[in-house]
Design a protein around this motif. Structure first.
Motif, PDB file in Angstrom:
ATOM      1  N   THR A  61      11.749  -5.792  -4.063  1.00  8.29           N
ATOM      2  CA  THR A  61      11.107  -5.922  -2.757  1.00  8.29           C
ATOM      3  C   THR A  61      10.754  -7.377  -2.471  1.00  8.29           C
ATOM      4  OG1 THR A  61      10.192  -3.692  -2.909  1.00  8.29           O
ATOM      5  CG2 THR A  61       9.146  -5.191  -1.346  1.00  8.29           C
ATOM      6  N   VAL A  62      10.211  -8.086  -3.481  1.00 10.51           N
ATOM      7  CA  VAL A  62       9.873  -9.501  -3.309  1.00 10.51           C
ATOM      8  C   VAL A  62      11.135 -10.332  -3.070  1.00 10.51           C
ATOM      9  CG1 VAL A  62       8.821 -11.522  -4.410  1.00 10.51           C
ATOM     10  CG2 VAL A  62       7.821  -9.262  -4.747  1.00 10.51           C
ATOM     11  N   ILE A  63      12.241 -10.006  -3.798  1.00 11.93           N
ATOM     12  CA  ILE A  63      13.500 -10.744  -3.616  1.00 11.93           C
ATOM     13  C   ILE A  63      14.025 -10.554  -2.201  1.00 11.93           C
ATOM     14  CG2 ILE A  63      15.910 -10.921  -4.344  1.00 11.93           C
ATOM     15  CD1 ILE A  63      15.018 -10.102  -7.149  1.00 11.93           C
ATOM     16  N   LYS A  64      13.987  -9.328  -1.698  1.00 10.67           N
ATOM     17  CA  LYS A  64      14.497  -9.056  -0.344  1.00 10.67           C
ATOM     18  C   LYS A  64      13.703  -9.789   0.720  1.00 10.67           C
ATOM     19  CE  LYS A  64      16.276  -4.488  -1.611  1.00 10.67           C
ATOM     20  NZ  LYS A  64      16.077  -3.022  -1.514  1.00 10.67           N
ATOM     21  N   LYS A  65      12.411 -10.033   0.434  1.00 13.27           N
ATOM     22  CA  LYS A  65      11.562 -10.765   1.387  1.00 13.27           C
ATOM     23  C   LYS A  65      11.606 -12.277   1.149  1.00 13.27           C
ATOM     24  CE  LYS A  65       8.253  -6.988   2.057  1.00 13.27           C
ATOM     25  NZ  LYS A  65       6.826  -6.555   1.884  1.00 13.27           N
ATOM     26  N   LYS A  66      12.491 -12.718   0.239  1.00  9.72           N
ATOM     27  CA  LYS A  66      12.648 -14.137  -0.103  1.00  9.72           C
ATOM     28  C   LYS A  66      11.332 -14.741  -0.601  1.00  9.72           C
ATOM     29  CE  LYS A  66      16.527 -15.111   2.989  1.00  9.72           C
ATOM     30  NZ  LYS A  66      17.057 -16.010   4.042  1.00  9.72           N
ATOM     31  N   GLY A  67      10.629 -13.995  -1.450  1.00 12.70           N
ATOM     32  CA  GLY A  67       9.381 -14.496  -2.020  1.00 12.70           C
ATOM     33  C   GLY A  67       9.610 -15.671  -2.947  1.00 12.70           C
ATOM     34  N   ASP A  68       8.601 -16.546  -3.105  1.00 11.31           N
ATOM     35  CA  ASP A  68       8.758 -17.711  -3.966  1.00 11.31           C
ATOM     36  C   ASP A  68       8.594 -17.316  -5.440  1.00 11.31           C
ATOM     37  OD1 ASP A  68       6.037 -17.361  -4.383  1.00 11.31           O
ATOM     38  OD2 ASP A  68       5.453 -18.980  -3.035  1.00 11.31           O
ATOM     39  N   ALA A  69       8.713 -18.310  -6.328  1.00  9.09           N
ATOM     40  CA  ALA A  69       8.699 -18.036  -7.771  1.00  9.09           C
ATOM     41  C   ALA A  69       7.369 -17.457  -8.230  1.00  9.09           C
ATOM     42  CB  ALA A  69       9.019 -19.328  -8.539  1.00  9.09           C
ATOM     43  N   ALA A 100       4.315 -12.892 -10.438  1.00  5.64           N
ATOM     44  CA  ALA A 100       3.205 -11.938 -10.384  1.00  5.64           C
ATOM     45  C   ALA A 100       3.714 -10.507 -10.368  1.00  5.64           C
ATOM     46  CB  ALA A 100       2.341 -12.224  -9.153  1.00  5.64           C
ATOM     47  N   ALA A 101       4.769 -10.245  -9.578  1.00  7.30           N
ATOM     48  CA  ALA A 101       5.328  -8.895  -9.500  1.00  7.30           C
ATOM     49  C   ALA A 101       5.935  -8.471 -10.833  1.00  7.30           C
ATOM     50  CB  ALA A 101       6.382  -8.837  -8.394  1.00  7.30           C
ATOM     51  N   ALA A 102       6.667  -9.404 -11.474  1.00 10.25           N
ATOM     52  CA  ALA A 102       7.312  -9.084 -12.748  1.00 10.25           C
ATOM     53  C   ALA A 102       6.286  -8.823 -13.838  1.00 10.25           C
ATOM     54  CB  ALA A 102       8.247 -10.217 -13.151  1.00 10.25           C
ATOM     55  N   MET A 103       5.188  -9.590 -13.847  1.00  3.85           N
ATOM     56  CA  MET A 103       4.164  -9.392 -14.870  1.00  3.85           C
ATOM     57  C   MET A 103       3.432  -8.053 -14.679  1.00  3.85           C
ATOM     58  SD  MET A 103       2.623 -13.251 -15.367  1.00  3.85           S
ATOM     59  CE  MET A 103       1.514 -12.753 -16.666  1.00  3.85           C
ATOM     60  N   GLN A 104       3.290  -7.631 -13.451  1.00  2.81           N
ATOM     61  CA  GLN A 104       2.696  -6.312 -13.218  1.00  2.81           C
ATOM     62  C   GLN A 104       3.585  -5.197 -13.760  1.00  2.81           C
ATOM     63  OE1 GLN A 104       1.111  -5.572  -9.203  1.00  2.81           O
ATOM     64  NE2 GLN A 104       1.033  -7.801  -8.905  1.00  2.81           N
TER      65      GLN A 104
END
Length: 525
Positions: A479-487, A492-496
């Motif tokens: 979801t973060v990748i599709k929204k072009k989120g930064d590193a 944060a998403a991966a650590m969750q």
């Protein structure tokens, strides 16, 4: 002899009354003066003065000396006894230094078979047996010590030739060779790797293939011109090796379990990222070995092929003839693959083909030179990849480093004080330290420190161990990748979803007694 010198119109000299300069001695190698039985007397600005005992042969001797010294030569006459005495006196110290380096090694003992020999070997002075033994010794000694690279660095003017080996990621000096040998050593390496020995102004790349005691060794050679008309040589040792099982790759239990899960997927893309020399290729080959079964067709394109294993169809790319990773990938997709491994994603086209292949039923592996797993996603999106396609294709990104491992023979347990423990907690991040069930500070908490013994060369470290960071392609991450989120958002998403950062994994292995925190900080931000 005086009469002969008059006959051939050459000056007669008495070597017992002359003191040759260091510059003159350095102008000719011990091999040349011994072979021709000549002795350099004086190095003048416009010519080199050399004593000979056979004035009748002055034409051939003069030509040979001009070729090797690369300058104008003036011949004078001296007795053969004086020349022999002078050679022993002034060149004997170099021979003793060389014998100390070469040791008991003989040309027969090092039964090195060179591939693709050239005709130049028979006429180039650098192919003298002493230089051959010396270079063979350097190659085999570095291989035997487990070095990854050999650095050969000529010094300025009269400074010796430095030889350093990179062992466990650290350069260490092993030999100092007299400066008179520096050009001969570099030329010998050029000859063995089929490079142009007359070209000394621009870089050259080649490789050396040798056999020794039923082992095949490959050295990738890079010759680089340096100041003062010198040339440095760096040889990367590409020893043919076998893949290690995943269980021996140094993964922490949680990372190993997650990595196994994504390897079991039928299609998608898995990336292994990190700097040069961080073990990316070794890790990918271990992953391929884990899924290598007769039911799967696996193609790999590498540059060079360092690890071979049965069941894989392996290809070495050759950019010089236009056979790039991109061309190899296109060929593989027409060759009915199940799994494809591309040595490196060097451009947008290769990355685009890899994503398309992973979305059409293929399991794709590749490497990238990025610092962390979240940064890899940002880099690929910035290269122009479609975020939606990449998010759907992504199975996982494994970032890794190699840290120097404490020697198992001599490492010593100790109880850390509270301040040292607090530093580890802060490095791990306090909010995650407790969630990941890391050790609490108690009286029986033990870490390990280096001591040093004969097994590890008294430095306390022996070998290296992987430090890993595995970002999984979970729904949250996609979801973060599709929204072009930064590193930072990706991290944060991966650590969750269970990712441990590189530093976290290094600190985990510090508590396990495998690493020192100091070594973790050297390879992790």
């Amino acid at each position: 002899m005086a009469a002969l010198s008059t006959k051939f119109r050459l000056r007669f000299v008495d070597l017992d009354e002359m003191e040759p300069s260091e510059k003159a001695i350095a102008a000719l190698s011990p091999e040349i003066v011994t072979q021709l039985q000549v002795f350099p007397v004086e190095d003048r600005a416009d010519r080199l003065v050399v004593a000979i005992s056979k004035p009748a042969d002055q034409g051939a001797i003069s030509d040979a000396l001009r070729f090797h010294a690369n300058r104008r030569v003036e011949l004078v006459v001296a007795t053969s006894e004086q020349i022999a005495t002078a050679i022993a006196k002034y060149y004997g110290r170099f021979e003793s230094q060389m014998s100390g380096i070469i040791g008991e090694l003989t040309l027969d003992a090092v039964a090195v078979e060179e591939e693709e020999q050239t005709a130049e070997d028979s006429r180039i002075g650098e192919s003298d047996s002493e230089i051959i033994r010396l270079v063979n010794k350097l190659l085999l000694e570095a291989y035997g010590k487990g070095a990854s690279d050999i650095h050969i660095e000529p010094g300025h003017e009269r400074s010796p030739l430095q030889v350093r080996y990179r062992i466990d990621g650290i350069c260490c000096q092993v030999h100092q060779i007299p400066s008179i040998y520096k050009r001969a050593v570099i030329s010998r390496i050029k000859i063995m790797s089929n490079l142009d020995i007359s070209e000394r102004r621009k870089p050259q790349s080649g490789k050396i293939l040798i056999h020794y005691k039923r082992q095949k060794m490959e050295f990738r050679v890079e010759i680089t011109p340096t100041v003062g008309g010198q040339e440095d040589a760096v040889l990367r040792i590409l020893a043919k090796s076998k893949p290690l099982p995943l269980e021996q790759m140094g993964f922490s239990p949680s990372t190993l379990e997650s990595f196994r899960q994504i390897l079991s997927k039928p299609y998608g893309i898995i990336l292994c990222v990190g700097p040069t020399g961080s073990g990316k290729t070794t890790t990918l080959h271990s992953a391929l070995g884990h899924i290598n079964t007769p039911e799967r067709k696996i193609w790999t394109a590498e540059d060079p092929v360092e690890i071979t294993q049965p069941g894989l169809r392996q290809v070495q790319v050759n950019p010089r003839i236009g056979f790039t990773f991109q061309e190899a990938f296109r060929s593989f997709l027409r060759a009915d693959p199940d799994v494809v491994m591309i040595g490196e994603m060097r451009d947008f086209e290769t990355a685009k083909i890899a994503i398309e292949a992973s979305l059409t039923g293929h399991l794709v592996f590749s490497t990238l030179h990025t610092n962390s797993a979240p940064e890899t996603v940002v880099r690929l999106i910035e290269m122009g990849l479609d975020p939606l396609s990449f998010a759907e294709a992504l199975l996982g990104i494994l970032a890794q480093r190699l840290g120097r491992k404490l020697c198992d023979q001599c490492k010593q347990p100790y109880h850390p004080d509270q301040s040292e423990y607090n530093v580890l907690v802060e490095g791990y991040l306090p909010e995650w330290f407790k969630d990941h069930q890391m050790p609490a500070y108690t009286d029986d908490l033990m870490l390990n420190k280096k001591i040093g013994c004969s097994k590890c060369g008294n430095n306390g470290y022996r070998g290296r161990v992987g430090i890993h960071e595995l970002l999984l392609g979970t729904e949250r991450v996609k979801t973060v990748i599709k929204k072009k989120g930064d590193a930072e958002k990706l991290k944060a998403a991966a650590m969750q979803d269970g990712m441990r950062t590189l530093k976290m994994d290094g600190i985990y292995k510090t508590f396990k007694g495998i690493l020192e925190f100091e070594q973790v900080l050297k390879v992790c931000l």
